[in-house]
Design a protein around this motif. Structure first.
Motif, PDB file in Angstrom:
ATOM      1  N   ARG A 172      43.337  14.507 -18.767  1.00  9.99           N
ATOM      2  CA  ARG A 172      43.100  15.938 -18.515  1.00  9.99           C
ATOM      3  C   ARG A 172      42.758  16.675 -19.803  1.00  9.99           C
ATOM      4  NH1 ARG A 172      47.567  18.877 -15.372  1.00  9.99           N
ATOM      5  NH2 ARG A 172      45.824  20.339 -15.163  1.00  9.99           N
ATOM      6  N   PHE A 173      41.765  16.217 -20.530  1.00 10.81           N
ATOM      7  CA  PHE A 173      41.431  16.822 -21.815  1.00 10.81           C
ATOM      8  C   PHE A 173      41.057  18.295 -21.664  1.00 10.81           C
ATOM      9  CE2 PHE A 173      37.973  17.891 -24.845  1.00 10.81           C
ATOM     10  CZ  PHE A 173      38.755  17.967 -25.980  1.00 10.81           C
ATOM     11  N   GLY A 174      40.157  18.613 -20.739  1.00  2.41           N
ATOM     12  CA  GLY A 174      39.692  19.989 -20.572  1.00  2.41           C
ATOM     13  C   GLY A 174      40.812  20.948 -20.228  1.00  2.41           C
ATOM     14  N   ALA A 175      41.667  20.554 -19.287  1.00  4.42           N
ATOM     15  CA  ALA A 175      42.773  21.420 -18.875  1.00  4.42           C
ATOM     16  C   ALA A 175      43.765  21.638 -20.014  1.00  4.42           C
ATOM     17  CB  ALA A 175      43.482  20.805 -17.666  1.00  4.42           C
ATOM     18  N   LEU A 176      44.043  20.586 -20.770  1.00  7.26           N
ATOM     19  CA  LEU A 176      44.973  20.720 -21.891  1.00  7.26           C
ATOM     20  C   LEU A 176      44.393  21.599 -22.988  1.00  7.26           C
ATOM     21  CD1 LEU A 176      46.513  17.154 -22.311  1.00  7.26           C
ATOM     22  CD2 LEU A 176      47.740  19.263 -21.783  1.00  7.26           C
ATOM     23  N   LEU A 177      43.100  21.444 -23.246  1.00  8.68           N
ATOM     24  CA  LEU A 177      42.467  22.253 -24.286  1.00  8.68           C
ATOM     25  C   LEU A 177      42.533  23.734 -23.922  1.00  8.68           C
ATOM     26  CD1 LEU A 177      40.973  22.270 -26.947  1.00  8.68           C
ATOM     27  CD2 LEU A 177      38.832  21.997 -25.688  1.00  8.68           C
ATOM     28  N   ARG A 178      42.303  24.049 -22.643  1.00  9.29           N
ATOM     29  CA  ARG A 178      42.398  25.448 -22.220  1.00  9.29           C
ATOM     30  C   ARG A 178      43.837  25.954 -22.341  1.00  9.29           C
ATOM     31  NH1 ARG A 178      38.710  23.428 -18.428  1.00  9.29           N
ATOM     32  NH2 ARG A 178      40.376  23.042 -16.895  1.00  9.29           N
ATOM     33  N   ARG A 179      44.791  25.118 -21.965  1.00  9.88           N
ATOM     34  CA  ARG A 179      46.193  25.540 -21.989  1.00  9.88           C
ATOM     35  C   ARG A 179      46.712  25.681 -23.416  1.00  9.88           C
ATOM     36  NH1 ARG A 179      51.152  22.451 -18.756  1.00  9.88           N
ATOM     37  NH2 ARG A 179      52.856  23.812 -19.509  1.00  9.88           N
ATOM     38  N   LEU A 180      46.267  24.799 -24.321  1.00 11.68           N
ATOM     39  CA  LEU A 180      46.820  24.751 -25.671  1.00 11.68           C
ATOM     40  C   LEU A 180      45.849  25.268 -26.726  1.00 11.68           C
ATOM     41  CD1 LEU A 180      48.472  21.211 -25.461  1.00 11.68           C
ATOM     42  CD2 LEU A 180      49.592  23.434 -25.195  1.00 11.68           C
ATOM     43  N   GLY A 181      44.792  25.957 -26.285  1.00 14.69           N
ATOM     44  CA  GLY A 181      43.795  26.438 -27.232  1.00 14.69           C
ATOM     45  C   GLY A 181      44.373  27.355 -28.297  1.00 14.69           C
ATOM     46  N   GLY A 182      45.283  28.258 -27.909  1.00 15.81           N
ATOM     47  CA  GLY A 182      45.906  29.161 -28.877  1.00 15.81           C
ATOM     48  C   GLY A 182      46.702  28.403 -29.923  1.00 15.81           C
ATOM     49  N   LEU A 241      55.695  20.698 -27.896  1.00 20.13           N
ATOM     50  CA  LEU A 241      54.954  20.071 -26.795  1.00 20.13           C
ATOM     51  C   LEU A 241      55.902  19.365 -25.834  1.00 20.13           C
ATOM     52  CD1 LEU A 241      51.876  18.660 -28.750  1.00 20.13           C
ATOM     53  CD2 LEU A 241      51.896  20.605 -27.169  1.00 20.13           C
ATOM     54  N   GLY A 242      56.965  18.778 -26.376  1.00 19.00           N
ATOM     55  CA  GLY A 242      57.948  18.118 -25.521  1.00 19.00           C
ATOM     56  C   GLY A 242      58.711  19.090 -24.648  1.00 19.00           C
ATOM     57  N   ALA A 243      58.719  20.373 -25.034  1.00 13.66           N
ATOM     58  CA  ALA A 243      59.459  21.382 -24.273  1.00 13.66           C
ATOM     59  C   ALA A 243      58.617  22.063 -23.210  1.00 13.66           C
ATOM     60  CB  ALA A 243      60.014  22.434 -25.238  1.00 13.66           C
ATOM     61  N   LEU A 244      57.349  21.663 -23.070  1.00 14.36           N
ATOM     62  CA  LEU A 244      56.463  22.323 -22.108  1.00 14.36           C
ATOM     63  C   LEU A 244      56.556  21.743 -20.699  1.00 14.36           C
ATOM     64  CD1 LEU A 244      53.192  22.840 -24.207  1.00 14.36           C
ATOM     65  CD2 LEU A 244      55.078  24.435 -23.815  1.00 14.36           C
ATOM     66  N   GLY A 245      57.317  20.671 -20.530  1.00 12.81           N
ATOM     67  CA  GLY A 245      57.454  20.068 -19.209  1.00 12.81           C
ATOM     68  C   GLY A 245      56.219  19.297 -18.771  1.00 12.81           C
ATOM     69  N   LEU A 246      55.440  18.773 -19.705  1.00 12.80           N
ATOM     70  CA  LEU A 246      54.253  17.994 -19.367  1.00 12.80           C
ATOM     71  C   LEU A 246      54.650  16.632 -18.826  1.00 12.80           C
ATOM     72  CD1 LEU A 246      52.192  18.745 -22.614  1.00 12.80           C
ATOM     73  CD2 LEU A 246      51.820  19.759 -20.360  1.00 12.80           C
ATOM     74  N   GLY A 247      53.804  16.054 -17.971  1.00  9.56           N
ATOM     75  CA  GLY A 247      53.996  14.674 -17.541  1.00  9.56           C
ATOM     76  C   GLY A 247      53.787  13.729 -18.705  1.00  9.56           C
ATOM     77  N   ARG A 248      54.191  12.461 -18.534  1.00  5.19           N
ATOM     78  CA  ARG A 248      54.131  11.518 -19.649  1.00  5.19           C
ATOM     79  C   ARG A 248      52.710  11.368 -20.192  1.00  5.19           C
ATOM     80  NH1 ARG A 248      53.047   6.325 -20.865  1.00  5.19           N
ATOM     81  NH2 ARG A 248      54.369   5.316 -22.426  1.00  5.19           N
ATOM     82  N   ASP A 249      51.740  11.147 -19.315  1.00  5.73           N
ATOM     83  CA  ASP A 249      50.364  10.958 -19.773  1.00  5.73           C
ATOM     84  C   ASP A 249      49.808  12.234 -20.392  1.00  5.73           C
ATOM     85  OD1 ASP A 249      50.404   8.345 -18.937  1.00  5.73           O
ATOM     86  OD2 ASP A 249      49.400   8.733 -17.022  1.00  5.73           O
ATOM     87  N   GLU A 250      50.157  13.382 -19.803  1.00  5.51           N
ATOM     88  CA  GLU A 250      49.712  14.656 -20.360  1.00  5.51           C
ATOM     89  C   GLU A 250      50.307  14.883 -21.746  1.00  5.51           C
ATOM     90  OE1 GLU A 250      48.920  18.084 -17.169  1.00  5.51           O
ATOM     91  OE2 GLU A 250      50.943  17.255 -17.057  1.00  5.51           O
ATOM     92  N   LEU A 251      51.584  14.534 -21.920  1.00  6.03           N
ATOM     93  CA  LEU A 251      52.237  14.724 -23.210  1.00  6.03           C
ATOM     94  C   LEU A 251      51.589  13.854 -24.274  1.00  6.03           C
ATOM     95  CD1 LEU A 251      54.412  15.906 -25.011  1.00  6.03           C
ATOM     96  CD2 LEU A 251      55.991  14.144 -24.175  1.00  6.03           C
ATOM     97  N   SER A 290      46.810  17.637 -30.550  1.00  9.62           N
ATOM     98  CA  SER A 290      47.428  18.344 -31.664  1.00  9.62           C
ATOM     99  C   SER A 290      47.214  17.595 -32.977  1.00  9.62           C
ATOM    100  CB  SER A 290      48.925  18.518 -31.400  1.00  9.62           C
ATOM    101  OG  SER A 290      49.570  19.118 -32.497  1.00  9.62           O
ATOM    102  N   PHE A 291      47.411  16.276 -32.963  1.00 11.62           N
ATOM    103  CA  PHE A 291      47.268  15.487 -34.184  1.00 11.62           C
ATOM    104  C   PHE A 291      45.814  15.418 -34.643  1.00 11.62           C
ATOM    105  CE2 PHE A 291      51.212  12.818 -32.847  1.00 11.62           C
ATOM    106  CZ  PHE A 291      52.032  13.887 -33.155  1.00 11.62           C
ATOM    107  N   THR A 292      44.881  15.377 -33.688  1.00 19.26           N
ATOM    108  CA  THR A 292      43.462  15.344 -34.056  1.00 19.26           C
ATOM    109  C   THR A 292      43.050  16.638 -34.743  1.00 19.26           C
ATOM    110  OG1 THR A 292      42.914  13.836 -32.234  1.00 19.26           O
ATOM    111  CG2 THR A 292      41.109  15.103 -33.178  1.00 19.26           C
ATOM    112  N   VAL A 293      43.425  17.772 -34.151  1.00 19.26           N
ATOM    113  CA  VAL A 293      43.106  19.068 -34.756  1.00 19.26           C
ATOM    114  C   VAL A 293      43.777  19.194 -36.118  1.00 19.26           C
ATOM    115  CG1 VAL A 293      43.399  21.573 -34.526  1.00 19.26           C
ATOM    116  CG2 VAL A 293      42.699  20.202 -32.552  1.00 19.26           C
ATOM    117  N   SER A 294      45.024  18.739 -36.225  1.00 19.35           N
ATOM    118  CA  SER A 294      45.741  18.807 -37.506  1.00 19.35           C
ATOM    119  C   SER A 294      45.043  17.971 -38.570  1.00 19.35           C
ATOM    120  CB  SER A 294      47.186  18.330 -37.328  1.00 19.35           C
ATOM    121  OG  SER A 294      47.912  19.186 -36.479  1.00 19.35           O
ATOM    122  N   THR A 295      44.588  16.776 -38.191  1.00 22.27           N
ATOM    123  CA  THR A 295      43.902  15.906 -39.148  1.00 22.27           C
ATOM    124  C   THR A 295      42.612  16.539 -39.640  1.00 22.27           C
ATOM    125  OG1 THR A 295      44.808  13.937 -38.042  1.00 22.27           O
ATOM    126  CG2 THR A 295      42.929  13.613 -39.501  1.00 22.27           C
TER     127      THR A 295
END
Length: 244
Positions: A63-73, A154-164, A171-176
């Motif tokens: 779910r790359f697109g959905a996660l990017l929209r949710r975590l864009g900020g 991110l662990g506190a957002l209640g994401l499913g395992r694959d989503e997490l 997060s790590f890609t953007v940080s890098t």
């Protein structure tokens, strides 16, 4: 030659840790490389292995697109915080980046061992995510480690395992990428280190493959506990050495 062999061994081990528990490559690499060289040099070596392995983790999710929209900020916060803080890690004449790295490793180990049951309500994400991103970026810019507070948040957002797993990859890609831009901005990303960083990609990938094989043969919780205990000891030693 001996130093390069050490670097390759570090990335093999860091990749193995990531293969077993799904994270830890930058943290292990920065901690072990920081024993031998300034944090800015270690961060420069980290760029390509981290980018390749985290892109792999990011693009393998559902779910790359959905996660990017949710975590864009949050991602924008990481970018801004890292660029603003990268001047700290680039100061090789200061002992504070080493101390900050050691204290960050120690804090991450303590959180990993305690595993607090944090939860962020969905209605609060719109303002907490950018703050978590900004704080993560500040720590990344100062230490080259991008797990605090991103991983607990991110662990506190209640994401499913694959989503997490995919959210961590994002997060790590953007940080890098932000860390690479910050190092480049401050003249701390010379071509020779990028070449050495490229050489570190194969052992990191091999370590991930070995970690995936090992994951089915050891108890993940036992491995995880040993990882955080070792990381805490390493962080405490680095902080003590820098501040003593």
């Amino acid at each position: 030659m001996v130093e390069m062999l050490y670097v390759l061994a570090v990335f093999l081990l860091a990749g193995l840790v990531k293969g077993v528990i799904g994270l830890g490559l930058p943290t292990v690499a920065m901690g072990l490389l920081g024993v031998l060289m300034p944090p800015a040099q270690a961060a420069a070596l980290l760029v390509l292995p981290s980018l390749v392995t985290n892109l792999w983790q990011l693009l393998a999710g559902p779910r790359f697109g959905a996660l990017l929209r949710r975590l864009g900020g949050m991602m924008l916060g990481i970018l801004a915080g890292t660029l603003l803080g990268a001047g700290l890690i680039a100061r090789e004449d200061s002992r504070w980046p080493v101390a900050a790295l050691g204290l960050t490793l120690l804090a991450y180990a303590a959180i990993g061992l305690a595993r607090p049951g944090l939860r962020v309500p969905r209605r609060a994400e719109h303002w907490t995510a950018p703050l978590a991103g900004l704080a993560t970026g500040a720590v990344t810019g100062a230490t080259g480690v991008f797990v605090i507070p991103a991983v607990p948040f991110l662990g506190a957002l209640g994401l499913g395992r694959d989503e997490l797993v995919q959210a961590l990859g994002l997060s790590f890609t953007v940080s890098t990428l932000a860390l690479a831009a910050g190092l480049l901005w401050h003249g701390a990303l010379p071509g020779v280190l990028l070449g050495q960083s490229l050489l570190a990609v194969p052992p990191a990938l091999l370590g991930m493959a070995l970690g995936g094989w090992l994951r089915g043969r050891v108890r993940p919780e036992t491995f995880r506990r040993g990882f955080f205990l070792g990381l805490g000891a390493l962080g405490a030693e680095m902080a003590w050495r820098a501040l003593a």
